[in-house]
Design a protein around this motif. Sequence first.
Motif: not given
Lengths: 622, 1102
Positions: B801-808, B810, B812, B815, B860-863
């Motif tokens: 997944p490319q939309t994982t944010t740095f907040l996570i 880790n 994944f 998917l 990413p949604a806002f690209t």
Amino acid sequence: MKKYIILLFWIGLITLFFSSCEKYLDKAPISTFTPEEVFSNFGNIHLYFDAVYKGQPTRQSSTNDDENLQTSYPLYIDGGPRKFSIDQLTDLTVGGRIREDQPIRLGTMGTNLYIFYDDVLQRPQLTTMFRIIRKCNTLLENIGNIKDAPTQEDIYDLIAQAHFVRAYAHYDLFRFWGPMPYIDKVIGPYDQWDIPRLSKYETCKAIANDFDTAYTFFAKAGKIRRDNPTVGGVGHLDNPDMFRPNGVAAKAFISRMLLYGASPLNNAHGAKDWEDAAKASWEAIQLAEQNGYFLLSAENYKRNWVGSNYSDEAIWAYAYAEHYGRGIDYTNQMLGYMLTGYFSGRTDWCADCPTQSCIDRFETKWGDALNTPEDREAATTAGNYNEQDPFVNRDPRFYIDILYNQAPVIGYEKANIYWEDVGGTIVLQDLIKPSWVGITYTGYFQRKWWGDQSVKNNIRPFYCAPIIRLAELYLNYAEAANEAYGPNAPAPGATLTAVQAINVIRQRIGQADVQSKYTGSKEAFRDRIKNERIVELCFETHYFFDERRWMDAPKWMAAPNMGVDIQKVPVSAEYPAGFKYTRKLVQADHQTAWKDAMYYFPFYPNDYFKMRAFDMSINPYW
Amino acid sequence: MLNKLKCMKKIVKKKLCFTSICRLEPAFKVKLCILLLTFSVATVSAASFNSGEPGTVSIKPETDNYTIVQQNIVRGTVKDAATGEALAGVGIMVKGTTVGTLTDVNGQFSLGIPGREAILIISFIGYTPQEINVTAGTSVNVSLVIEFTQMGEVVVVGYGTQKKESMVGAITQVNNATLVRSAATNVTNAISGKLSGVLTIHQSGEPGNDQAEIIVRGLSSWQGSAPLVLVDGVERDFRDMDPNEISSISVLKDASATAVFGSKGANGVIIVTTKRGVLSKPAMTFSGSTGAQVPTRLPSYIDSYTTMSMLNVARMNDQQFTQLTSKYALDEYKHPSSRLKALQYPSINWFDECTRDFAPTVNGNLNVTGGTDFVKYFITLGYLYQGNLFKQEDFEGGDFGYWYHRYNYRANLDFNLTKTTQLSFNLGGDVGIRNTTDVSYYGYWMSFYGTTGTQFPAYWPDWVLDEIPDIDYPDASGRRLSTSSNSAWFMNPYNSLNRGSFQRTLVSKVFMDLILDQKLDDILKGLSVKGKISTNSYYSHRVLQSGYNRPTWRIIWDYVGVDANGDGKVDNNPWFRDGQSSEYYYPEPYSQSVGGLALPTGGTGDTAPTLSDSFTNDLYWELSLNYSNTFGKHTVNALALMNRQQRNLGTQFPYYNAAFVGRITYDYSRRYLMEVNIGYTGSERFAPSNRYGFFPSGAIGWVISEENFFKNAVPWMNKLKIRYSDGQVGSDYASSRWLYTSDYYVDNRGYLWESASANSSAQWEVARKKDLGIEIGIFKNLFSFSVDLFDEQRSKMLLTPQTTTFLIGNSFKDLNLGKVKKHGIEVEVEFNKMTAAKLNYWIKGNLGLNENRILFRDDPAFTPEYLKDAGKPINVKYGELTADNGYLTSVDDIHMTPSPISLQTLVLGDYKFIDYNVDGVINTQDRYPVKGLTYAPVVYAVSGGLSWKGFDLSLMFQGNQGKYQSFAPQYELTFYKGDFRVHSANLDYWTPDNPDPKAITPHFNASDVGPAIISWISPAFVDHYWRNSNYLRLKEIYLGYNLNSAFLKRVANISNLLIYANGTDVFTFSPLLREYDPEVKSFGAGWYPLLNNFNLGVKFSF
């Protein structure tokens, strides 16, 4: 008959084939561990959690590459192969070589962001801190699975550390990247990945609260302090767990966080925030002193950084020598970031060179301020300062923190930072000769972290990097109390005024008390508190964050960076030291600049496309 | 007994006969010939003896008829059905016996048959075998039909074969006759242009490492689009096979053809089928060729005067006025005043210094095929030699050059154990010995193309030591190696080739199959069961190597001839050895050592094993039930199959796969066709609940031309077939294994960390494929035409997944998120005419066009839209474009135009970029998806030929359209990394007098990345780093003469002699710079030049 035999044979073969079918694809290697194996065993859970202090998750081949809390420690950031200090991103010091720090201090982060973001060879703090936060949350969610902990206290200690480390990681992110959401659970594949930020003050408060939770559990675990506080007692400062934080550190960080929260950049409730900060700081001082922490004496002052692994002033510290794999060449590593290669015989080093404004922050030994031309004029008039013999009669900390022209150096007699006109030919001394990479362009080197080791003095001293030390708590208290109650009134329940707290710091090193002309008002004294903080904590990675939270950075970063030109001349009345000191602008490519985007580091371009709830506008790209 | 003896005598006689032929033919290596023949004949004779065992149907001495055999004679003539020419060497066998003969040069035979009546089997390579009933004393005329005409052609499909006429899938096939016409040294290049919808990309000409990348119907996934390759039904690497052992290469493209491969078929399937024996007398074919390989294109030589003059321009542009090259030096570069000055101011053409005119190749193949009632055999031995393109000195007997010897072997044996049981045993493989100069260190090839010719000579010729004696080593003489480099990046390529280090690697592949096929007609007519066990092993071993480094010398020109103190001797020794110390130098003795197992470098179970894997083996099991029967007009075929594969790659955890396969085909009166396929395959990557994927597909076909109404209405159209297939194929290709498990690992310091979080619901990626095909034949296939329209929708594509944010904190595991669509068209046209004068000429063409679009890749949604992957082709490049005429032409321009670097460093003639998102700054967000792809979307080929009275000429043009290449900075920049070098791309540079150039004004910057302006540019900078490389090339040319002379037959027992010449990549049209080959994907750090092949060969059959 024959055909039935053949048929039976085939049926048998097919049966055989199918019989082992179910499990055929169920094979997976056993070289890794399941969550159950990790979290049910106390030994494993320590291996899991201690990684936040010392681990290296991406398994780099070089043992020097960390992705753990160390990347944020003062000496890690300033030492090692990283070749420039956080101070070099400010107007406090200048690099002896042009490296990635220079575009950053000029307001062009560009691609240099990787240094702080995720490059494991550098200081990958953004990815590392969030990884650590996840680790703490995972531990806290699995703490109930531990089956074989020796005592309940050991469990409490783990819980306390998890809260502490989680708070510290948020703090580190906060100081570089601004307000954060407080992440207190493990984020899964189907959770919201775009989380709104708290406000700046709320972030500080949330971090302080988590530190407070940590304190509660440290208290339950009996880990208010990790060693025996009796001086000279068995195990004193020698406990193998010294690298872990303790209860006093938790309270001390509450002091820092609330001070940050009350500061102009983050203040939400005016004086109330300062009052809270003053209270928290006083509590921290009390707790530290009750537990045997004290300000080192003037003779031992330098042991805060050089000469021992830990000290009684450092509430939580990082013993450089204890770092994995650094034992062999840490001397060179230390030399490498702050002094010219002349002392190490190498040509690939960098230097950390304080600017003239840094030097001017060191008062005369009588307490005369020297910051502005007017200050220096007044000090000169008083007979306490001579611009042409500037290094006599200064604050005792000047001689510890700064390597100036003619400063004594073991093995070299003196530091010769000057040039000379020999029969019309300009002769440069080695410390400014460009053939040595990393010479000074300001006329000064920093000395605080240097243990005087060189090719002519081949010693390997211990280094202690205090992450938080008692002196800071007095400074925190003084700053908050001055803002909340003025310079001369103690905070409720406290026994010291802001002025007295500052003088505690000065008296221990032998510096005169703050002159009364500076203590008349909150505003007048505020500048001296800031000055005191810069001098006492210089080169300990506070300045970058302090000038921002004070919102002084726009002024200070935009001011011209100065150094000094030193020419050897015959001793005369005009030049009593035999040197002509002329203030000069540091060359254009070593200057600083300011734009408001520089309050916080930006994110990678692609990250701006991922989030909206997490307000990216706080971190404009620069 | 008597008969047996006679048999032996016959064989001995035959053997002698063969060896005498060898002696007669001096062109051959006699020893080799004898050896090979002995081996082959021994095998054949063993087989013949076996056939005499009791229990098999053969002539038995104890039964009657020895005399009768002499009386029951059948005579006949065999001709080519199309041309009417007599065929020589055709095998005639009496069915059920070992009795047989070959036709003579007039196509005639006579044969004694054991009874009054018999069935003759008439078979000839390249033709469809026939069975005819004969009666003794009669004479028969037989017309054999060439296999590659459409009638009766058999097409290899997954786990079996089908008749082409009843085929409903999109399958294209190339057979042996077409393959062996190619002069390519690697079979992967020999298929280029011959299979519609198949893209081949040749990457390197390095001996033994010159295979092409193959893509079927374009890219279809960002996870890799390599097709599945099977050799005889088992996943194997076919690139080192000898074309002579290959019967056909079949490419399966649509769902109905590939669904049976379930998880592995999504990117298309290539099935290579090896030749097998047919029932005939032993037929032996020898072919041999020798040839030359010449670089297709090499960068042009730019002399030192031009280079250094441009360096002065660059230095002035970068304000390095103190470092300009003097007029004196420039003059010396242009016209050296002495031969010593020519070394001091050299002007070196590295390609002249380092390469030979051509690299030699030798190719040989001997095969024997035939069969008896008991055993059918095909045995082959092949040999390939590719020689060195580079000039290398002879040093201490070491062999530092590039060369490759390959030995191919194969024995395919089919034993009829009983009337209903067939046991097949295949053993094949190759042994390759590859020698390479040790170029493992960084930058060798980059140096070959990029090192300056201005700073040091290639070497010091013998005479230099006479003119400039080495004071320290007065006895020294001969040639010396010169300075190895003048920068950290570029070495002296002559030194690299001659420094004395090399590696020799032995690579061996062994493929083995054991197949047992049992007919179960007693239980159900047409039913059979088959079991198969196959093993493959790949082995790579460093057999010999040397890390020797010969000393290199430089001359300090300032010392030459300087005698300040007047003692008659030069003051300082001008010779300086690199790394020189004060100690006297004794060169180390040259040494070489045997190496170990070559280290594994990657390779996963998802791609065919490659030679980089030191040791790989796999085990494959297959069990299948086949049913085939015809009831009147109904023909039914059915297959149920299961297989398993365990693959061990070096030290990796073994890879496991398992599959169940089903297929039913139904054919009514050859008019209505239907097929249903099922693949049910399991992968270790997924949790047990998601492990197996079910992939159904179906296809229908209608042969309209078989309908009576059609035959009446449109009699001139002999064929019209419409087919349509639709179904699913899968892929489990992901960025990691065991997606369903979450685990914890130990880092280098002993601490535990969570690995990427598991995706417990991970499952198969699904490709839904549709294909509509129309096949037309007109005037008895004078003109034939087929078109395929295809459409593919991939969904549930595994991606990180490319939309994982740095907040996570880790990442994944993959998917099932991605979606891609693809569609395209393939056309094949053929015109084939036989004139009355027996002139056969033909022309045919194929065209494949495909287009893919990413529908979803978790952007990413806002690209901004233009930066999203969605809506763009796979592998699209994001690059920048220049504005206006491309260059900053005035001071105003410099100040008014946004630039990615500070304006202090800009000069006139620097690039002027387009601010794509109009935000006033040029940064990475101004890169937009540029036109062109490295994998060409349009691939076409046109070929034609004619044959007349034994002459045979064919040409094939092949081309790519929409193809782009990226250039590494060193081929686009002047003085890259401080090396004094320009390329032809730089010559037409901006000056005020040359306002419309093709290149930026020169810059010089010795830093790692070159001029500041350059360091920012992406690899897809349009028209500079990113260049159009469409091409059309004469891919193949072939001219042969077939000699069928009675003389040869009589004197040497040679039934057929073919002399031929062929070539590949003869010439090329492309808009790309003249010196770069347009076929490769990118010009990175350098490459072994791509090579043309020109061969001269001979082939004869006994």
